[in-house]
Design a protein around this motif. Structure first.
Motif, PDB file in Angstrom:
ATOM      1  N   LEU A 142       0.822  -1.205   0.000  1.00 31.11           N
ATOM      2  CA  LEU A 142       0.000   0.000   0.000  1.00 31.11           C
ATOM      3  C   LEU A 142       0.859   1.259   0.000  1.00 31.11           C
ATOM      4  O   LEU A 142       0.523   2.255  -0.660  1.00 31.11           O
ATOM      5  CB  LEU A 142      -0.929   0.007   1.207  1.00 31.11           C
ATOM      6  CG  LEU A 142      -2.028  -1.066   1.208  1.00 31.11           C
ATOM      7  CD1 LEU A 142      -2.737  -1.107   2.546  1.00 31.11           C
ATOM      8  CD2 LEU A 142      -3.023  -0.830   0.078  1.00 31.11           C
ATOM      9  N   VAL A 143       1.981   1.221   0.731  1.00 30.26           N
ATOM     10  CA  VAL A 143       2.889   2.366   0.750  1.00 30.26           C
ATOM     11  C   VAL A 143       3.448   2.627  -0.638  1.00 30.26           C
ATOM     12  O   VAL A 143       3.473   3.764  -1.123  1.00 30.26           O
ATOM     13  CB  VAL A 143       4.030   2.131   1.765  1.00 30.26           C
ATOM     14  CG1 VAL A 143       5.181   3.107   1.523  1.00 30.26           C
ATOM     15  CG2 VAL A 143       3.509   2.288   3.184  1.00 30.26           C
ATOM     16  N   GLY A 144       3.908   1.569  -1.328  1.00 33.90           N
ATOM     17  CA  GLY A 144       4.448   1.751  -2.670  1.00 33.90           C
ATOM     18  C   GLY A 144       3.431   2.316  -3.638  1.00 33.90           C
ATOM     19  O   GLY A 144       3.727   3.235  -4.420  1.00 33.90           O
ATOM     20  N   ALA A 145       2.212   1.784  -3.598  1.00 37.43           N
ATOM     21  CA  ALA A 145       1.175   2.287  -4.486  1.00 37.43           C
ATOM     22  C   ALA A 145       0.793   3.723  -4.143  1.00 37.43           C
ATOM     23  O   ALA A 145       0.547   4.546  -5.031  1.00 37.43           O
ATOM     24  CB  ALA A 145      -0.056   1.385  -4.407  1.00 37.43           C
ATOM     25  N   GLN A 146       0.748   4.033  -2.847  1.00 32.60           N
ATOM     26  CA  GLN A 146       0.353   5.370  -2.414  1.00 32.60           C
ATOM     27  C   GLN A 146       1.353   6.424  -2.870  1.00 32.60           C
ATOM     28  O   GLN A 146       0.979   7.529  -3.270  1.00 32.60           O
ATOM     29  CB  GLN A 146       0.204   5.399  -0.890  1.00 32.60           C
ATOM     30  CG  GLN A 146      -0.423   6.659  -0.341  1.00 32.60           C
ATOM     31  CD  GLN A 146      -1.939   6.603  -0.355  1.00 32.60           C
ATOM     32  OE1 GLN A 146      -2.539   5.992  -1.222  1.00 32.60           O
ATOM     33  NE2 GLN A 146      -2.569   7.261   0.593  1.00 32.60           N
ATOM     34  N   GLN A 176      -9.487   4.819   0.275  1.00 32.28           N
ATOM     35  CA  GLN A 176      -9.717   3.429   0.660  1.00 32.28           C
ATOM     36  C   GLN A 176      -8.419   2.715   1.011  1.00 32.28           C
ATOM     37  O   GLN A 176      -8.432   1.731   1.757  1.00 32.28           O
ATOM     38  CB  GLN A 176     -10.438   2.688  -0.473  1.00 32.28           C
ATOM     39  CG  GLN A 176     -11.871   3.114  -0.679  1.00 32.28           C
ATOM     40  CD  GLN A 176     -12.772   2.726   0.485  1.00 32.28           C
ATOM     41  OE1 GLN A 176     -12.413   1.910   1.328  1.00 32.28           O
ATOM     42  NE2 GLN A 176     -13.959   3.324   0.546  1.00 32.28           N
ATOM     43  N   SER A 177      -7.279   3.174   0.492  1.00 34.51           N
ATOM     44  CA  SER A 177      -5.995   2.551   0.826  1.00 34.51           C
ATOM     45  C   SER A 177      -5.703   2.643   2.320  1.00 34.51           C
ATOM     46  O   SER A 177      -5.166   1.713   2.922  1.00 34.51           O
ATOM     47  CB  SER A 177      -4.862   3.216   0.034  1.00 34.51           C
ATOM     48  OG  SER A 177      -4.900   2.850  -1.318  1.00 34.51           O
ATOM     49  N   ARG A 178      -6.039   3.782   2.921  1.00 37.80           N
ATOM     50  CA  ARG A 178      -5.751   3.917   4.353  1.00 37.80           C
ATOM     51  C   ARG A 178      -6.607   2.958   5.162  1.00 37.80           C
ATOM     52  O   ARG A 178      -6.167   2.420   6.185  1.00 37.80           O
ATOM     53  CB  ARG A 178      -5.947   5.364   4.808  1.00 37.80           C
ATOM     54  CG  ARG A 178      -7.384   5.835   4.955  1.00 37.80           C
ATOM     55  CD  ARG A 178      -7.446   7.276   5.429  1.00 37.80           C
ATOM     56  NE  ARG A 178      -8.796   7.695   5.717  1.00 37.80           N
ATOM     57  CZ  ARG A 178      -9.637   8.198   4.814  1.00 37.80           C
ATOM     58  NH1 ARG A 178      -9.252   8.330   3.560  1.00 37.80           N
ATOM     59  NH2 ARG A 178     -10.850   8.587   5.176  1.00 37.80           N
ATOM     60  N   TYR A 179      -7.848   2.727   4.719  1.00 33.31           N
ATOM     61  CA  TYR A 179      -8.686   1.757   5.414  1.00 33.31           C
ATOM     62  C   TYR A 179      -8.171   0.333   5.220  1.00 33.31           C
ATOM     63  O   TYR A 179      -8.269  -0.498   6.127  1.00 33.31           O
ATOM     64  CB  TYR A 179     -10.129   1.865   4.916  1.00 33.31           C
ATOM     65  CG  TYR A 179     -10.843   3.119   5.359  1.00 33.31           C
ATOM     66  CD1 TYR A 179     -10.956   3.441   6.698  1.00 33.31           C
ATOM     67  CD2 TYR A 179     -11.430   3.968   4.426  1.00 33.31           C
ATOM     68  CE1 TYR A 179     -11.622   4.582   7.112  1.00 33.31           C
ATOM     69  CE2 TYR A 179     -12.099   5.117   4.825  1.00 33.31           C
ATOM     70  CZ  TYR A 179     -12.193   5.421   6.166  1.00 33.31           C
ATOM     71  OH  TYR A 179     -12.853   6.550   6.572  1.00 33.31           O
ATOM     72  N   ALA A 180      -7.624   0.045   4.038  1.00 37.81           N
ATOM     73  CA  ALA A 180      -7.064  -1.283   3.784  1.00 37.81           C
ATOM     74  C   ALA A 180      -5.924  -1.580   4.741  1.00 37.81           C
ATOM     75  O   ALA A 180      -5.713  -2.726   5.151  1.00 37.81           O
ATOM     76  CB  ALA A 180      -6.585  -1.387   2.333  1.00 37.81           C
TER      77      ALA A 180
END
Length: 411
Positions: free
Chosen positions: A14-18, A119-123
């Motif tokens: 998620l960090v990389g995608a963000q 939604q990434s932060r919720y994931a």
């Protein structure tokens, strides 16, 4: 309890995608209002151009939540980021054709980046331990720092890239946005396996006495969940109001600076400092939420937003150190409300309820900010930047009152 090695892998993905998608979103969003102003010559219409992106994020959050409820985080993130990539292409076409309606359409689709990043932060919280939910959620918020701070500073290189490939100066930044979004999609599709939301449901179902899973991701289900959980309602309201203040003030700041003849590079620098405040300190905010509670951090965010808005109201047009400080505090206050409100919301509901209620919260956050952005453009044109700041300060005070109000949690 979830495998912590799996949780660490989810966070890394998620960090990389963000990083990649926030680079794309920030590089485009920084010039969206300027491009709209260039096409129309109207501050009000320029404000609606920015509002279209926020509104698009809210609308795209609806199908994204339904997809996540039915199939997991990965398909939902793929869907929202793909729409944003298409929006980048439409915006570039709008600049070439000098079409404001086409620009609005492109900005609506570009809002998919907002929906996906939200939604990434919720994931990140799906598999988190209770004691570290705020920290894990905030790490993904923090990951946007790299892309978001670099994004506004790509205005100058974007202008040169645009000239190189034959598109208008302001549209060049959306070429960077397109590349960042496409790379972010690759990271999500390739490495977000297994899906954290699906795993969290399996773990919850394995607990004796757990309620049967209901994977309905509709807004009506989200409303039912919010009615049953006062703390979730408070979290959703804190997130929405903090976002309104940030979007309203930040969205009109480039015009305020342009009226004082600030250069594009200077505008980009001020926005970078603002975005630094939004994301860079979020891990500390997350730790504070875990240790002191979401209510305390939400109240702190309200105080910071009031201070920031009051400072903007007395800042001069163009460049000023006062405006720089105000925009930094605006970002930091937003970080406090986002992390605390999101953590309170997630902690208050079951895994099978999360997609629906989080989707509803994103829709509410987006619609409120879209309305605020539209009003901000009208206030800016009719009364000026000073009154916009004073109005934002009142909303910050509402957040403070909301955080300090007592709620009765139902069993």
């Amino acid at each position: 309890m979830a495998d912590q090695a799996l949780q660490r892998r989810v966070i890394r993905t998620l960090v990389g995608a963000q990083v990649l998608t926030s680079l794309g979103m920030a590089s485009g969003a920084s010039v969206g209002v300027l491009l709209a102003d260039d096409l129309t010559g109207s501050e009000t219409l320029a404000g609606f151009g920015t509002t279209a992106q926020v509104l698009g994020g809210a609308l795209i959050a609806i199908p994204t939540a339904r997809i996540m409820a039915a199939r997991g985080r990965r398909p939902g993130l793929w869907f929202s980021y793909s729409l944003a990539a298409v929006g980048s292409l439409v915006i570039i076409a709008a600049a070439l054709l000098r079409s404001y309606p086409l620009l609005v359409l492109g900005m609506l689709a570009f809002g998919g980046a907002t929906a996906g990043n939200g939604q990434s932060r919720y994931a990140a919280a799906d598999l988190a331990e209770d004691a570290h939910r705020g920290r894990d959620l905030s790490i993904v918020v923090w990951a946007a720092t790299v892309g978001a701070v670099l994004g506004p500073n790509l205005i100058g290189p974007g202008r040169e890239l645009g000239r190189l490939v034959g598109v208008p100066d302001l549209a060049g930044s959306f070429l960077f946005a397109l590349v960042g979004l496409l790379l972010g999609i690759v990271v999500i599709v390739r490495w977000l396996r297994p899906d954290p939301l699906l795993v969290s449901r399996e773990l919850a179902g394995a607990v004796p006495g757990a309620a049967p899973a209901d994977n309905d991701g509709s807004l009506s289900r989200g409303l039912r969940v919010l009615r049953a959980h006062p703390q979730a309602r408070r979290g959703a309201l804190v997130v929405a109001l903090g976002h309104v203040v940030m979007v309203g003030v930040m969205g009109m700041t480039p015009l305020h600076m342009a009226h004082g003849h600030a250069e594009l590079e200077v505008i980009g620098f001020v926005l970078s400092v603002h975005i630094l405040g939004m994301f860079a300190f979020s891990p500390l905010v997350g730790v504070a939420v875990d240790r002191r509670g979401g209510v305390v951090v939400a109240g702190t965010g309200g105080v910071l937003l009031v201070a920031a808005a009051l400072l903007t109201s007395v800042s001069q047009a163009g460049w000023s150190s006062l405006l720089l400080v105000a925009l930094f505090l605006l970002g930091l206050g937003w970080s406090c409300t986002l992390v605390s409100g999101s953590t309170m919301l997630t902690a208050a509901v079951r895994p099978d309820e999360r997609a629906a209620v989080q989707g509803l919260a994103e829709v509410g956050m987006g619609l409120a900010a879209a309305a605020g952005g539209a009003v901000a453009g009208g206030v800016m044109e009719a009364f000026g930047y000073r009154w916009l700041g004073l109005g934002a300060a009142l909303l910050g005070l509402v957040i403070l009152l909301l955080a300090t109000a007592r709620t009765r949690q139902r069993s």
